[in-house]
Write a protein that holds these residues in place. Sequence first.
Motif, PDB file in Angstrom:
ATOM      1  N   ALA A 134      16.253 -16.103  16.169  1.00 26.77           N
ATOM      2  CA  ALA A 134      16.835 -15.721  14.877  1.00 26.77           C
ATOM      3  C   ALA A 134      17.460 -14.330  14.963  1.00 26.77           C
ATOM      4  CB  ALA A 134      15.770 -15.763  13.781  1.00 26.77           C
ATOM      5  N   PHE A 135      16.779 -13.396  15.588  1.00 28.15           N
ATOM      6  CA  PHE A 135      17.289 -12.028  15.718  1.00 28.15           C
ATOM      7  C   PHE A 135      18.608 -12.016  16.486  1.00 28.15           C
ATOM      8  CE2 PHE A 135      17.571  -8.099  18.209  1.00 28.15           C
ATOM      9  CZ  PHE A 135      17.615  -7.166  17.188  1.00 28.15           C
ATOM     10  N   ARG A 136      18.614 -12.661  17.647  1.00 30.24           N
ATOM     11  CA  ARG A 136      19.835 -12.667  18.476  1.00 30.24           C
ATOM     12  C   ARG A 136      20.980 -13.422  17.803  1.00 30.24           C
ATOM     13  NH1 ARG A 136      16.830 -13.770  24.247  1.00 30.24           N
ATOM     14  NH2 ARG A 136      16.077 -11.635  24.510  1.00 30.24           N
ATOM     15  N   ALA A 137      20.661 -14.538  17.152  1.00 32.78           N
ATOM     16  CA  ALA A 137      21.704 -15.315  16.482  1.00 32.78           C
ATOM     17  C   ALA A 137      22.298 -14.529  15.311  1.00 32.78           C
ATOM     18  CB  ALA A 137      21.142 -16.653  16.004  1.00 32.78           C
ATOM     19  N   ARG A 138      21.458 -13.820  14.562  1.00 34.62           N
ATOM     20  CA  ARG A 138      21.968 -12.979  13.455  1.00 34.62           C
ATOM     21  C   ARG A 138      22.892 -11.905  13.987  1.00 34.62           C
ATOM     22  NH1 ARG A 138      16.632 -13.210  11.363  1.00 34.62           N
ATOM     23  NH2 ARG A 138      16.193 -11.237  12.385  1.00 34.62           N
ATOM     24  N   LYS A 139      22.494 -11.257  15.076  1.00 37.04           N
ATOM     25  CA  LYS A 139      23.340 -10.213  15.664  1.00 37.04           C
ATOM     26  C   LYS A 139      24.679 -10.796  16.118  1.00 37.04           C
ATOM     27  CE  LYS A 139      21.922  -6.835  18.113  1.00 37.04           C
ATOM     28  NZ  LYS A 139      21.347  -5.912  19.066  1.00 37.04           N
ATOM     29  N   LYS A 140      24.635 -11.955  16.756  1.00 34.09           N
ATOM     30  CA  LYS A 140      25.859 -12.585  17.228  1.00 34.09           C
ATOM     31  C   LYS A 140      26.751 -12.974  16.049  1.00 34.09           C
ATOM     32  CE  LYS A 140      27.550 -16.482  19.972  1.00 34.09           C
ATOM     33  NZ  LYS A 140      27.174 -17.584  20.864  1.00 34.09           N
ATOM     34  N   LEU A 141      26.156 -13.559  15.013  1.00 32.77           N
ATOM     35  CA  LEU A 141      26.925 -13.943  13.833  1.00 32.77           C
ATOM     36  C   LEU A 141      27.548 -12.721  13.165  1.00 32.77           C
ATOM     37  CD1 LEU A 141      27.896 -16.204  11.989  1.00 32.77           C
ATOM     38  CD2 LEU A 141      25.770 -15.964  10.696  1.00 32.77           C
ATOM     39  N   ALA A 142      26.793 -11.639  13.071  1.00 30.95           N
ATOM     40  CA  ALA A 142      27.321 -10.403  12.471  1.00 30.95           C
ATOM     41  C   ALA A 142      28.520  -9.900  13.263  1.00 30.95           C
ATOM     42  CB  ALA A 142      26.232  -9.340  12.405  1.00 30.95           C
ATOM     43  N   ARG A 143      28.444  -9.925  14.595  1.00 32.22           N
ATOM     44  CA  ARG A 143      29.583  -9.493  15.430  1.00 32.22           C
ATOM     45  C   ARG A 143      30.797 -10.374  15.169  1.00 32.22           C
ATOM     46  NH1 ARG A 143      25.833  -9.272  19.514  1.00 32.22           N
ATOM     47  NH2 ARG A 143      26.640 -11.174  20.422  1.00 32.22           N
ATOM     48  N   ILE A 144      30.580 -11.679  15.106  1.00 30.57           N
ATOM     49  CA  ILE A 144      31.686 -12.614  14.882  1.00 30.57           C
ATOM     50  C   ILE A 144      32.296 -12.375  13.509  1.00 30.57           C
ATOM     51  CG2 ILE A 144      32.242 -15.047  14.479  1.00 30.57           C
ATOM     52  CD1 ILE A 144      30.107 -15.706  16.650  1.00 30.57           C
ATOM     53  N   LEU A 145      31.458 -12.225  12.494  1.00 30.59           N
ATOM     54  CA  LEU A 145      31.962 -12.065  11.136  1.00 30.59           C
ATOM     55  C   LEU A 145      32.684 -10.740  10.946  1.00 30.59           C
ATOM     56  CD1 LEU A 145      29.020 -13.597   9.101  1.00 30.59           C
ATOM     57  CD2 LEU A 145      31.198 -14.661   9.727  1.00 30.59           C
ATOM     58  N   ARG A 146      32.254  -9.688  11.626  1.00 34.08           N
ATOM     59  CA  ARG A 146      32.958  -8.398  11.534  1.00 34.08           C
ATOM     60  C   ARG A 146      34.335  -8.498  12.172  1.00 34.08           C
ATOM     61  NH1 ARG A 146      27.785  -6.094  12.469  1.00 34.08           N
ATOM     62  NH2 ARG A 146      28.176  -6.073  14.694  1.00 34.08           N
ATOM     63  N   ALA A 147      34.468  -9.319  13.210  1.00 35.82           N
ATOM     64  CA  ALA A 147      35.738  -9.433  13.931  1.00 35.82           C
ATOM     65  C   ALA A 147      36.678 -10.449  13.301  1.00 35.82           C
ATOM     66  CB  ALA A 147      35.473  -9.828  15.381  1.00 35.82           C
ATOM     67  N   GLU A 148      36.153 -11.352  12.466  1.00 32.32           N
ATOM     68  CA  GLU A 148      36.960 -12.442  11.919  1.00 32.32           C
ATOM     69  C   GLU A 148      37.407 -12.117  10.495  1.00 32.32           C
ATOM     70  OE1 GLU A 148      35.615 -16.689  10.475  1.00 32.32           O
ATOM     71  OE2 GLU A 148      35.744 -16.600  12.656  1.00 32.32           O
ATOM     72  N   PRO A 149      38.714 -12.201  10.237  1.00 29.86           N
ATOM     73  CA  PRO A 149      39.176 -11.979   8.869  1.00 29.86           C
ATOM     74  C   PRO A 149      38.777 -13.139   7.985  1.00 29.86           C
ATOM     75  CG  PRO A 149      40.997 -12.676  10.258  1.00 29.86           C
ATOM     76  CD  PRO A 149      39.797 -12.507  11.155  1.00 29.86           C
ATOM     77  N   PRO A 150      38.697 -12.938   6.653  1.00 33.46           N
ATOM     78  CA  PRO A 150      38.349 -14.038   5.768  1.00 33.46           C
ATOM     79  C   PRO A 150      39.323 -15.199   5.905  1.00 33.46           C
ATOM     80  CG  PRO A 150      38.380 -11.948   4.588  1.00 33.46           C
ATOM     81  CD  PRO A 150      38.933 -11.695   5.956  1.00 33.46           C
ATOM     82  N   ALA A 151      38.834 -16.399   5.633  1.00 32.91           N
ATOM     83  CA  ALA A 151      39.671 -17.600   5.709  1.00 32.91           C
ATOM     84  C   ALA A 151      40.793 -17.483   4.697  1.00 32.91           C
ATOM     85  CB  ALA A 151      38.833 -18.836   5.433  1.00 32.91           C
ATOM     86  N   THR A 152      41.954 -17.990   5.081  1.00 40.11           N
ATOM     87  CA  THR A 152      43.112 -17.912   4.183  1.00 40.11           C
ATOM     88  C   THR A 152      43.490 -19.245   3.610  1.00 40.11           C
ATOM     89  OG1 THR A 152      44.626 -18.236   6.024  1.00 40.11           O
ATOM     90  CG2 THR A 152      44.031 -15.949   5.473  1.00 40.11           C
ATOM     91  N   GLY A 153      42.753 -20.265   3.923  1.00 39.88           N
ATOM     92  CA  GLY A 153      43.079 -21.585   3.402  1.00 39.88           C
ATOM     93  C   GLY A 153      43.973 -22.387   4.319  1.00 39.88           C
ATOM     94  N   SER A 154      44.491 -21.745   5.382  1.00 39.92           N
ATOM     95  CA  SER A 154      45.333 -22.500   6.320  1.00 39.92           C
ATOM     96  C   SER A 154      44.451 -23.201   7.327  1.00 39.92           C
ATOM     97  CB  SER A 154      46.289 -21.535   7.041  1.00 39.92           C
ATOM     98  OG  SER A 154      45.541 -20.577   7.757  1.00 39.92           O
ATOM     99  N   LYS A 155      44.902 -24.325   7.780  1.00 42.38           N
ATOM    100  CA  LYS A 155      44.124 -25.113   8.747  1.00 42.38           C
ATOM    101  C   LYS A 155      44.279 -24.504  10.128  1.00 42.38           C
ATOM    102  CE  LYS A 155      44.453 -29.295   6.128  1.00 42.38           C
ATOM    103  NZ  LYS A 155      44.881 -30.646   6.034  1.00 42.38           N
ATOM    104  N   PRO A 156      43.160 -24.497  10.910  1.00 40.60           N
ATOM    105  CA  PRO A 156      43.212 -23.914  12.265  1.00 40.60           C
ATOM    106  C   PRO A 156      44.089 -24.733  13.178  1.00 40.60           C
ATOM    107  CG  PRO A 156      40.985 -24.727  11.762  1.00 40.60           C
ATOM    108  CD  PRO A 156      41.848 -24.982  10.580  1.00 40.60           C
TER     109      PRO A 156
END
Length: 189
Positions: A167-189
């Motif tokens: 849980a600790f490592r996954a939270r840290k990884k998710l936090a890194r990903i979320l800090r680097a990823e801009p919010p979704a804009t509604g466009s499809k990937p």
Amino acid sequence: MIAAALLERHHRTTAAEVRRPAGPMDEQRFRAFHRRTCGPLWAYLSRACGDRSLADDLTQESYLRFLGSSFEPESDLHARRYLFRIASNLLRDRLRRRRHEGPPPEGAVEPRTPALEPGERIDLDRALRGFKERDRQVLWLCHVEGVPHHEIAEMLGLAPASVRVIAFRARKKLARILRAEPPATGSKP
């Protein structure tokens, strides 16, 4: 941060659910239990496996196994956790079989996440794609469902100390990903 946002969208366990004596479920109690647990169970399976169709199948199979068992829960919370344990075991078995069967056939389409409204939220599906199945399961159970580490350990067949580390490592990884990823804009990937 992200856990709070996720918790807003999902069922919270009430004190009445923890205290309510369960005993054998009649049809009316099962229907009420199903209404309360189906959405969160499907969301957990969908996030854990990344496949909505598989989540549909596993949700249905989980309820069938739950009903077919001789389990007599002490409370609705106990029943809910037992249901999630059944679902976790089914998911683990299904993913093991998939690994042994080999890659999907040519032309198979990867499930897509529906488009979001601009600025609505970060695309959690995309953020979790790089996680191992076990890490997604632990994150979801811990932060969305609020299951204690020792119960997650029992559900997933892990040591409680391992759940804390995962849980600790996954939270840290998710936090890194979320800090680097801009919010979704509604466009499809």
